[in-house]
Design an enzyme around this catalytic site. Structure first.
Site, PDB file in Angstrom:
ATOM      1  CG  PHE A 178      53.343  37.877  43.455  1.00 31.51           C
ATOM      2  CD1 PHE A 178      54.130  37.184  44.370  1.00 31.51           C
ATOM      3  CD2 PHE A 178      53.060  39.208  43.715  1.00 31.51           C
ATOM      4  CE1 PHE A 178      54.617  37.816  45.521  1.00 31.51           C
ATOM      5  CE2 PHE A 178      53.544  39.843  44.853  1.00 31.51           C
ATOM      6  CZ  PHE A 178      54.323  39.138  45.757  1.00 31.51           C
ATOM      7  CB  CYS A 210      46.338  39.570  51.266  1.00 28.20           C
ATOM      8  SG  CYS A 210      45.438  38.051  51.531  1.00 28.20           S
ATOM      9  CD  GLU A 235      51.940  39.897  35.284  1.00 35.29           C
ATOM     10  OE1 GLU A 235      50.903  39.327  35.672  1.00 35.29           O
ATOM     11  OE2 GLU A 235      52.156  41.114  35.476  1.00 35.29           O
TER      12      GLU A 235
HETATM   13  P1  NAD Z   1      49.115  43.199  41.202  1.00 35.78           P
HETATM   14  O1  NAD Z   1      47.974  44.130  41.339  1.00 35.78           O
HETATM   15  O2  NAD Z   1      50.410  43.718  40.754  1.00 35.78           O
HETATM   16  O3  NAD Z   1      48.722  42.025  40.180  1.00 35.78           O
HETATM   17  C1  NAD Z   1      47.489  41.350  40.310  1.00 35.78           C
HETATM   18  C2  NAD Z   1      46.950  41.074  38.916  1.00 35.78           C
HETATM   19  O4  NAD Z   1      46.623  42.310  38.279  1.00 35.78           O
HETATM   20  C3  NAD Z   1      47.956  40.374  38.030  1.00 35.78           C
HETATM   21  O5  NAD Z   1      47.294  39.350  37.342  1.00 35.78           O
HETATM   22  C4  NAD Z   1      48.460  41.467  37.124  1.00 35.78           C
HETATM   23  O6  NAD Z   1      48.789  40.990  35.852  1.00 35.78           O
HETATM   24  C5  NAD Z   1      47.310  42.438  37.048  1.00 35.78           C
HETATM   25  N1  NAD Z   1      47.756  43.834  36.927  1.00 35.78           N
HETATM   26  C6  NAD Z   1      48.806  44.407  37.566  1.00 35.78           C
HETATM   27  N2  NAD Z   1      48.908  45.698  37.227  1.00 35.78           N
HETATM   28  C7  NAD Z   1      47.917  45.960  36.367  1.00 35.78           C
HETATM   29  C8  NAD Z   1      47.490  47.136  35.666  1.00 35.78           C
HETATM   30  N3  NAD Z   1      48.128  48.288  35.794  1.00 35.78           N
HETATM   31  N4  NAD Z   1      46.424  47.037  34.860  1.00 35.78           N
HETATM   32  C9  NAD Z   1      45.762  45.900  34.745  1.00 35.78           C
HETATM   33  N5  NAD Z   1      46.128  44.745  35.374  1.00 35.78           N
HETATM   34  C10 NAD Z   1      47.174  44.776  36.180  1.00 35.78           C
HETATM   35  O7  NAD Z   1      49.248  42.446  42.617  1.00 35.78           O
HETATM   36  P2  NAD Z   1      50.386  41.425  43.044  1.00 35.78           P
HETATM   37  O8  NAD Z   1      51.627  42.190  43.312  1.00 35.78           O
HETATM   38  O9  NAD Z   1      50.434  40.277  42.134  1.00 35.78           O
HETATM   39  O10 NAD Z   1      49.798  40.895  44.422  1.00 35.78           O
HETATM   40  C11 NAD Z   1      50.093  41.463  45.663  1.00 35.78           C
HETATM   41  C12 NAD Z   1      48.960  42.339  46.134  1.00 35.78           C
HETATM   42  O11 NAD Z   1      47.771  41.563  46.212  1.00 35.78           O
HETATM   43  C13 NAD Z   1      49.156  42.897  47.523  1.00 35.78           C
HETATM   44  O12 NAD Z   1      48.720  44.222  47.549  1.00 35.78           O
HETATM   45  C14 NAD Z   1      48.270  42.027  48.393  1.00 35.78           C
HETATM   46  O13 NAD Z   1      47.818  42.621  49.592  1.00 35.78           O
HETATM   47  C15 NAD Z   1      47.149  41.761  47.470  1.00 35.78           C
HETATM   48  N6  NAD Z   1      46.417  40.573  47.856  1.00 35.78           N
HETATM   49  C16 NAD Z   1      45.200  40.749  48.442  1.00 35.78           C
HETATM   50  C17 NAD Z   1      44.480  39.653  48.849  1.00 35.78           C
HETATM   51  C18 NAD Z   1      43.158  39.827  49.505  1.00 35.78           C
HETATM   52  O14 NAD Z   1      42.403  38.873  49.543  1.00 35.78           O
HETATM   53  N7  NAD Z   1      42.846  41.013  50.002  1.00 35.78           N
HETATM   54  C19 NAD Z   1      45.000  38.370  48.640  1.00 35.78           C
HETATM   55  C20 NAD Z   1      46.242  38.228  48.013  1.00 35.78           C
HETATM   56  C21 NAD Z   1      46.929  39.353  47.629  1.00 35.78           C
END
Ligand code: NAD
Length: 520
Positions: free
Chosen positions: A171, A303, A198
């Site tokens: 997100f 991140c 989403e």
């Molecule tokens: P999230 O893991 O909740 O969601 C990311 C994606 O995974 C979404 O599309 C979501 O629908 C899907 N998802 C979530 N839970 C799931 C599950 N149980 N099973 C399958 N799919 C699932 O992450 P977020 O909250 O949207 O993003 C924030 C996180 O992303 C932070 O931890 C941040 O550090 C990380 N991030 C990392 C980088 C990097 O390059 N290292 C960059 C941006 C964000």
């Protein structure tokens, strides 16, 4: 037509305030270059983080819809693969121009759905746009190798697309992360199925519209929606060859493990705890300003946000300056003039961050700046937390071991540079790190001995531009890494090598018997 009035009509009429939307329009999915209403019965409500008013409903794509996008991509792939590289490059040139023209519109969608300030949202778009701009150089980037390996015999290598690839996005960067994937995946000849978060798919939907207008053929980019169900479909669908994932540890490790088991190529960037090591010989004013901007910008939801401050020796006295500068930041809804940081993504996220702040207090840390309970006058219902600083933090505390992902800076004191390096290296994450110093020798030691993948020297948030790759390390990537996003590594990820060895004898060699030994 590239300059049709329809585009200008949509490009000028977008929302730039936080007023209640009278009739929210459901988010569509994108297949064969059409925006289509989902037949789903499962909807995910999306709220403006500044007000918690309903902005749109996002469909959980149905099985039929998910299968249909893969069929569409499978149908498109042979033609797209056969399209000349120069023609694919032309699409990328137009895509880049259209993103620039729609920059404000993309940013406004991000501010509305994600909450970050409009100025920061423009940066979100720009950092993705730069990946698309760099992808325009594909004609020199995709060259293979050729070598005359023996008399009349040469071997050459080609970079071929994988087929259908997918992207699962977080997100926090609704434009940048889709743009880490769309340009490189498509310009190399793949068809991409993208699942935006989403929680804020709006920017990705605008990017799809622009990609279509740029000339991307039907089925080369399709967009589906939803949460775990869509992700599981992507993992299990054999026609999808690769997954690009950016997000949390939990989802990323799951997707990496299950996706790899299914024989897919997976790149997965996870969470982070990014440290700044501040030496007493650094420029005090510039350092304090850099720290505060990097810790609290985007409400700490980057991140690469600076989330842990390590003050070395006499630099420990600088904490009061950090607190004073942090107090000056204006917390307000993202479209408001002068806002430095907006709300966090959801009520649940706000509660989680506040409970992590409380855990620090319970663990014995101190709170020189407590941003809990802050409400901007016009936005009493938003998910706001003002900048928060936790000091006297010890490595075992939960506020340090967990990624907080909010406007919270945890501060720790050490005596020497070596102590700082040991402390930072002991952390499970290894995304970004920064050192502030005026000593070249100190910086050189730090850059050599530190284990994080992206090192800043007198600059926080050292996200590499797209001629390099995003090189997170340790717990900030799944598996052993290597499959970095964008740059040369990104091109490797989206292509497979084919080598061709050819023998064209000019002389009429006469052999009377076949040889069965391995040629020497
Ligand atoms: P999230 O893991 O909740 O969601 C990311 C994606 O995974 C979404 O599309 C979501 O629908 C899907 N998802 C979530 N839970 C799931 C599950 N149980 N099973 C399958 N799919 C699932 O992450 P977020 O909250 O949207 O993003 C924030 C996180 O992303 C932070 O931890 C941040 O550090 C990380 N991030 C990392 C980088 C990097 O390059 N290292 C960059 C941006 C964000």
């Amino acid at each position: 037509a590239l300059h049709g009035s329809a585009r200008y009509a949509s490009a000028v009429s977008y929302i730039t305030n936080h007023d209640k939307i009278v009739s929210p329009v459901d988010t569509k999915y994108f297949i064969d270059n059409q925006f289509v209403d989902s037949k789903t019965t499962e909807w995910i409500d999306l709220h403006d983080p500044a007000t918690n008013n309903l902005v749109t409903r996002v469909p959980q794509s149905t099985d039929g819809e998910l299968n249909a996008v893969v069929d569409s991509a499978a149908k498109a792939f042979p033609g797209w693969k056969a399209t000349s590289l120069l023609a694919r490059q032309q699409v990328m040139f137009r895509f880049v121009a259209l993103i620039r023209e729609n920059w404000d519109r993309l940013a406004a969608s991000i501010t509305l759905e994600q909450g970050k300030t409009f100025a920061d949202a423009k940066g979100d778009v720009l950092r993705g746009l730069q990946v698309a701009e760099t992808a325009c150089g594909i004609t020199t980037q995709l060259t293979g190798e050729v070598l005359e390996v023996a008399k009349d015999m040469e071997t050459r290598s080609y970079r071929e697309p994988l087929g259908i690839v997918s992207a699962i996005c977080p997100f926090n960067f609704p434009a940048m992360i889709p743009l880490w994937c769309i340009p490189l995946a498509t310009v190399t000849g793949n068809c991409l199925i993208l699942k935006p978060s989403e929680r804020d798919p709006g920017a990705a939907m605008i990017l799809a519209e622009l990609a279509k207008e740029a000339g991307l053929p039907e089925g080369v980019l399709n967009i589906v929606h939803g949460a775990a169900k869509t992700v599981n479909f992507i993992i299990d669908e054999p026609r999808i060859k690769a997954i690009s994932f950016v997000g949390s540890d939990k989802a990323g490790k799951y997707i990496y493990t299950r996706g790899s088991e299914q024989g897919k190529r997976v790149q997965a960037n996870l969470g982070a705890k990014n440290h700044a090591c501040v030496m007493p010989d650094a420029n005090r004013n510039a350092t304090v300003n850099a720290l505060v901007g990097a810790a609290f910008g985007a409400a700490g939801q980057r991140c690469m946000a600076l989330s842990a401050l390590v003050l070395v020796g006499e630099a420990q006295e600088w904490l009061s300056d950090v607190v004073e500068q942090a107090k000056k930041l204006k917390v307000n809804a993202g479209f408001e003039e002068g806002a430095d940081l907006g709300p966090v993504i959801s009520k649940h996220s706000k509660e989680r961050i506040e409970s992590l702040i409380q855990s620090a207090v319970d663990d014995g840390a101190t709170l020189p700046l407590d941003g809990r309970g802050y409400k901007p006058e016009k936005y009493p219902n938003g998910n706001f937390i003002a900048p928060t600083i936790i000091s006297s933090v010890k490595p075992h505390m939960k506020c340090y071991t967990e990624e907080i992902f909010g406007p919270v800076l945890v501060c720790m004191n050490v005596d020497t540079l070596e102590d700082a390096i040991d402390l930072i290296n002991a952390n499970k994450y290894g995304n970004g790190v920064a050192i502030f110093t005026n000593s070249g020798a100190t910086a050189a030691k730090f850059q050599r001995d530190i284990e994080a993948g992206q090192v800043g020297i007198n600059t926080p948030i050292p996200v590499p531009l797209p001629m390099f790759s995003f090189t997170g390390n340790k717990g900030s990537i799944a598996g052993q890494g290597g499959n970095y996003f964008y740059g040369k590594s990104g091109l490797n990820f989206y292509t497979q090598l084919k080598t061709v060895t050819a023998l064209w004898r000019s002389s009429d060699a006469i052999s009377t018997k076949a040889s069965t030994a391995m040629p020497t």
